[in-house]
Design an enzyme around this catalytic site. Sequence first.
Site, PDB file in Angstrom:
ATOM      1  N   SER A  95       0.877  -1.179   0.000  1.00  0.00           N
ATOM      2  CA  SER A  95       0.000   0.000   0.000  1.00  0.00           C
ATOM      3  C   SER A  95       0.912   1.227   0.000  1.00  0.00           C
ATOM      4  O   SER A  95       1.533   1.525   1.027  1.00  0.00           O
ATOM      5  CB  SER A  95      -0.863   0.042   1.257  1.00  0.00           C
ATOM      6  OG  SER A  95      -1.589  -1.145   1.403  1.00  0.00           O
ATOM      7  N   LYS A 170      -7.139   1.763  -2.637  1.00  0.00           N
ATOM      8  CA  LYS A 170      -6.709   1.370  -1.291  1.00  0.00           C
ATOM      9  C   LYS A 170      -6.767   2.568  -0.332  1.00  0.00           C
ATOM     10  O   LYS A 170      -7.145   2.428   0.839  1.00  0.00           O
ATOM     11  CB  LYS A 170      -5.290   0.793  -1.362  1.00  0.00           C
ATOM     12  CG  LYS A 170      -4.671   0.438  -0.024  1.00  0.00           C
ATOM     13  CD  LYS A 170      -5.336  -0.739   0.679  1.00  0.00           C
ATOM     14  CE  LYS A 170      -4.694  -0.981   2.042  1.00  0.00           C
ATOM     15  NZ  LYS A 170      -5.288  -2.068   2.793  1.00  0.00           N
ATOM     16  N   LYS A 238       0.704   5.772   8.193  1.00  0.00           N
ATOM     17  CA  LYS A 238       1.356   5.798   6.867  1.00  0.00           C
ATOM     18  C   LYS A 238       0.308   5.928   5.755  1.00  0.00           C
ATOM     19  O   LYS A 238       0.438   6.759   4.852  1.00  0.00           O
ATOM     20  CB  LYS A 238       2.167   4.505   6.721  1.00  0.00           C
ATOM     21  CG  LYS A 238       2.899   4.298   5.446  1.00  0.00           C
ATOM     22  CD  LYS A 238       2.189   3.411   4.460  1.00  0.00           C
ATOM     23  CE  LYS A 238       1.893   2.001   4.923  1.00  0.00           C
ATOM     24  NZ  LYS A 238       1.250   1.174   3.907  1.00  0.00           N
TER      25      LYS A 238
HETATM   26  P1  NAD Z   1       5.854  -5.989   7.364  1.00  0.00           P
HETATM   27  O1  NAD Z   1       6.629  -4.833   7.907  1.00  0.00           O
HETATM   28  O2  NAD Z   1       5.437  -7.094   8.285  1.00  0.00           O
HETATM   29  O3  NAD Z   1       6.634  -6.662   6.120  1.00  0.00           O
HETATM   30  C1  NAD Z   1       7.431  -5.953   5.209  1.00  0.00           C
HETATM   31  C2  NAD Z   1       8.677  -6.800   4.881  1.00  0.00           C
HETATM   32  O4  NAD Z   1       9.468  -6.091   3.909  1.00  0.00           O
HETATM   33  C3  NAD Z   1       9.587  -7.022   6.099  1.00  0.00           C
HETATM   34  O5  NAD Z   1       9.810  -8.422   6.258  1.00  0.00           O
HETATM   35  C4  NAD Z   1      10.873  -6.268   5.758  1.00  0.00           C
HETATM   36  O6  NAD Z   1      12.020  -6.915   6.246  1.00  0.00           O
HETATM   37  C5  NAD Z   1      10.845  -6.264   4.240  1.00  0.00           C
HETATM   38  N1  NAD Z   1      11.590  -5.162   3.619  1.00  0.00           N
HETATM   39  C6  NAD Z   1      11.598  -3.860   3.968  1.00  0.00           C
HETATM   40  N2  NAD Z   1      12.343  -3.147   3.099  1.00  0.00           N
HETATM   41  C7  NAD Z   1      12.831  -4.025   2.186  1.00  0.00           C
HETATM   42  C8  NAD Z   1      13.628  -3.881   1.024  1.00  0.00           C
HETATM   43  N3  NAD Z   1      14.096  -2.689   0.626  1.00  0.00           N
HETATM   44  N4  NAD Z   1      13.909  -4.997   0.304  1.00  0.00           N
HETATM   45  C9  NAD Z   1      13.427  -6.210   0.693  1.00  0.00           C
HETATM   46  N5  NAD Z   1      12.666  -6.395   1.779  1.00  0.00           N
HETATM   47  C10 NAD Z   1      12.354  -5.309   2.515  1.00  0.00           C
HETATM   48  O7  NAD Z   1       4.566  -5.318   6.684  1.00  0.00           O
HETATM   49  P2  NAD Z   1       3.167  -6.038   6.302  1.00  0.00           P
HETATM   50  O8  NAD Z   1       2.218  -5.941   7.447  1.00  0.00           O
HETATM   51  O9  NAD Z   1       3.458  -7.368   5.664  1.00  0.00           O
HETATM   52  O10 NAD Z   1       2.618  -5.010   5.213  1.00  0.00           O
HETATM   53  C11 NAD Z   1       3.122  -4.963   3.877  1.00  0.00           C
HETATM   54  C12 NAD Z   1       2.235  -4.003   3.093  1.00  0.00           C
HETATM   55  O11 NAD Z   1       0.893  -4.496   3.091  1.00  0.00           O
HETATM   56  C13 NAD Z   1       2.170  -2.579   3.705  1.00  0.00           C
HETATM   57  O12 NAD Z   1       2.149  -1.633   2.664  1.00  0.00           O
HETATM   58  C14 NAD Z   1       0.871  -2.588   4.479  1.00  0.00           C
HETATM   59  O13 NAD Z   1       0.295  -1.299   4.629  1.00  0.00           O
HETATM   60  C15 NAD Z   1       0.016  -3.492   3.586  1.00  0.00           C
HETATM   61  N6  NAD Z   1      -1.094  -4.167   4.285  1.00  0.00           N
HETATM   62  C16 NAD Z   1      -0.914  -4.696   5.543  1.00  0.00           C
HETATM   63  C17 NAD Z   1      -1.991  -5.308   6.181  1.00  0.00           C
HETATM   64  C18 NAD Z   1      -1.843  -5.887   7.573  1.00  0.00           C
HETATM   65  O14 NAD Z   1      -2.874  -6.184   8.198  1.00  0.00           O
HETATM   66  N7  NAD Z   1      -0.634  -6.073   8.085  1.00  0.00           N
HETATM   67  C19 NAD Z   1      -3.237  -5.402   5.532  1.00  0.00           C
HETATM   68  C20 NAD Z   1      -3.374  -4.888   4.257  1.00  0.00           C
HETATM   69  C21 NAD Z   1      -2.286  -4.278   3.622  1.00  0.00           C
END
Ligand code: NAD
Length: 296
Positions: A95, A170, A238
């Site tokens: 997102s 979104k 965010k």
């Molecule tokens: P998270 O922080 O758990 O996972 C993100 C992953 O990306 C981490 O494992 C991190 O190590 C990795 N990362 C960061 N920078 C990196 C890079 N430059 N190269 C490679 N890996 C990298 O986040 P999440 O909860 O999985 O969310 C991911 C996306 O999905 C976000 O944009 C969030 O807003 C969206 N989202 C989350 C939810 C939720 O309930 N958690 C629901 C819908 C959408």
Amino acid sequence: MEKIGFIGLGIMGRPMAKNLIRAGYKLAVYDKYANLDDVKALGAETVSSSREAAAKSDLIITMLPNSPHVKDAILGKDGVAEGVRAGAVVVDMSSIAPAVSREVGQALAAKNVLFLDAPVSGGEPKAIDGTLAIMVGGDKEVFEKVKPVLLKMGSSVVHTGGLGSGNVTKLANQIIVALNIAAVSEAFTLAVKAGVDPQLVFDAIKGGLAGSAVLNAKVPMILDGNFKPGFRVELHIKDLQNALDTSHELGVPVPLTASVMETLQALKTDGMAANDHSAIIRYYEKLAKTEVRKIK
Ligand code: NAD
């Protein structure tokens, strides 16, 4: 589909990648910080950069926190753009700001690489079940090509228009969810302060016009005092920041979004950035000097 590169295996990306493996796809996985042993044990190949994941794949999926992470993983050093083959498809499911989706898409187009923005709604439980709602911006033909893969991670996959429209959708989703939680919080704080059992308020109104997925998901958590995420306050900050920036760039005033943003900022200052966003109720509880909990 020969091989899928999957970059960013956090709360959401990890179960999504596992669902692709279970569906029979071969994956090359990369995360800059997280351990991937469990994904490797399921049969994925672990690689040491986004560039390498891209070089091995004809479809690359990214699931990262926000715009800067997506730019870093795709356009930065050792990023996807350095390894990707012409004709490959990159699908960013994070997102992020719609303007950044368009910027990344344009940079990849210069290398004859196709790009879609495909953020999701539904949270970790639906990522695990493979029942996410996926909203996709970009070329319709490219969308049709990757739709079977997306359907292994989601039960609803909708093409919303050109590049960036997935993330515009979104942002709309996140505004509605945040404002809905704030409305529920305000109303339940009033009910409790007026001496009415909040469980009975919930039972009485959930089938009427005030009923919503937010009401059904968040009120039971609030009544139990359970603010374990779920979706963290800091991630909603965010998303609302991206919503405010995008709205202001377009000359769209969003007064309610701005107000709930300040509520979330107050929670962050109060040490609740890692709470579930249902902790919005705690802001109202503090103002009204009460607690909205189950009556034992
Ligand atoms: P998270 O922080 O758990 O996972 C993100 C992953 O990306 C981490 O494992 C991190 O190590 C990795 N990362 C960061 N920078 C990196 C890079 N430059 N190269 C490679 N890996 C990298 O986040 P999440 O909860 O999985 O969310 C991911 C996306 O999905 C976000 O944009 C969030 O807003 C969206 N989202 C989350 C939810 C939720 O309930 N958690 C629901 C819908 C959408």
